[in-house]
Write a protein that holds these residues in place. Sequence first.
Motif, PDB file in Angstrom:
ATOM      1  N   PRO A   1      50.020  60.248  66.146  1.00 28.53           N
ATOM      2  CA  PRO A   1      48.877  60.249  65.252  1.00 28.53           C
ATOM      3  C   PRO A   1      49.227  60.201  63.766  1.00 28.53           C
ATOM      4  O   PRO A   1      48.378  59.905  62.946  1.00 28.53           O
ATOM      5  CB  PRO A   1      48.153  61.545  65.588  1.00 28.53           C
TER       6      PRO A   1
ATOM      7  N   GLU B   1      46.103  59.076  62.284  1.00 29.68           N
ATOM      8  CA  GLU B   1      45.235  58.229  63.098  1.00 29.68           C
ATOM      9  C   GLU B   1      44.788  59.034  64.303  1.00 29.68           C
ATOM     10  O   GLU B   1      45.573  59.799  64.868  1.00 29.68           O
ATOM     11  CB  GLU B   1      45.972  56.974  63.572  1.00 29.68           C
ATOM     12  N   ALA B   2      43.564  58.851  64.688  1.00 37.42           N
ATOM     13  CA  ALA B   2      43.057  59.544  65.871  1.00 37.42           C
ATOM     14  C   ALA B   2      43.830  59.067  67.101  1.00 37.42           C
ATOM     15  O   ALA B   2      44.119  57.877  67.241  1.00 37.42           O
ATOM     16  CB  ALA B   2      41.578  59.263  66.041  1.00 37.42           C
ATOM     17  N   GLU B   3      44.165  60.000  67.958  1.00 36.41           N
ATOM     18  CA  GLU B   3      44.862  59.651  69.197  1.00 36.41           C
ATOM     19  C   GLU B   3      43.869  59.030  70.163  1.00 36.41           C
ATOM     20  O   GLU B   3      42.692  59.370  70.173  1.00 36.41           O
ATOM     21  CB  GLU B   3      45.483  60.900  69.821  1.00 36.41           C
ATOM     22  N   ASP B   4      44.353  58.120  70.985  1.00 39.35           N
ATOM     23  CA  ASP B   4      43.521  57.487  71.988  1.00 39.35           C
ATOM     24  C   ASP B   4      43.199  58.515  73.079  1.00 39.35           C
ATOM     25  O   ASP B   4      44.083  59.027  73.737  1.00 39.35           O
ATOM     26  CB  ASP B   4      44.241  56.285  72.591  1.00 39.35           C
ATOM     27  N   THR B   5      41.957  58.834  73.221  1.00 35.60           N
ATOM     28  CA  THR B   5      41.535  59.849  74.216  1.00 35.60           C
ATOM     29  C   THR B   5      40.816  59.225  75.397  1.00 35.60           C
ATOM     30  O   THR B   5      40.141  59.888  76.146  1.00 35.60           O
ATOM     31  CB  THR B   5      40.610  60.893  73.550  1.00 35.60           C
ATOM     32  N   ALA B   6      40.967  57.910  75.591  1.00 37.78           N
ATOM     33  CA  ALA B   6      40.273  57.200  76.673  1.00 37.78           C
ATOM     34  C   ALA B   6      40.698  57.693  78.052  1.00 37.78           C
ATOM     35  O   ALA B   6      39.917  57.683  78.989  1.00 37.78           O
ATOM     36  CB  ALA B   6      40.513  55.717  76.556  1.00 37.78           C
ATOM     37  N   GLY B   7      41.938  58.164  78.184  1.00 38.26           N
ATOM     38  CA  GLY B   7      42.447  58.600  79.489  1.00 38.26           C
ATOM     39  C   GLY B   7      42.085  60.026  79.847  1.00 38.26           C
ATOM     40  O   GLY B   7      42.418  60.510  80.917  1.00 38.26           O
ATOM     41  N   GLU B   8      41.389  60.738  78.978  1.00 41.28           N
ATOM     42  CA  GLU B   8      41.086  62.151  79.243  1.00 41.28           C
ATOM     43  C   GLU B   8      39.778  62.318  79.942  1.00 41.28           C
ATOM     44  O   GLU B   8      38.828  61.673  79.829  1.00 41.28           O
ATOM     45  CB  GLU B   8      41.058  62.934  77.932  1.00 41.28           C
TER      46      GLU B   8
END
Length: 73
Positions: A2, A66-73
């Motif tokens: 991030p 940068e915002a972390e990708d949280t699509a997998g949560e």
Amino acid sequence: MPIVVDIDVMPARREMSVGELSDRVGITPANLAVLKNGRAKAVRFATLAALCEVLKCQPGDLLRREAEDTAGE
């Protein structure tokens, strides 16, 4: 990761080459490339302070989150 290091912008604004920046900061061009390409896991405060002094900027001009990708949560 991030935290992103934006070292390309400030030297370009100062019309400073990567070689000149590495010489003035006191790090190797290879280590500067590691920072520049986002492969660094850490940066020493002394190195960050030297970059800021040479580039006449603040740490926030070189680092951003940068915002972390949280699509997998």
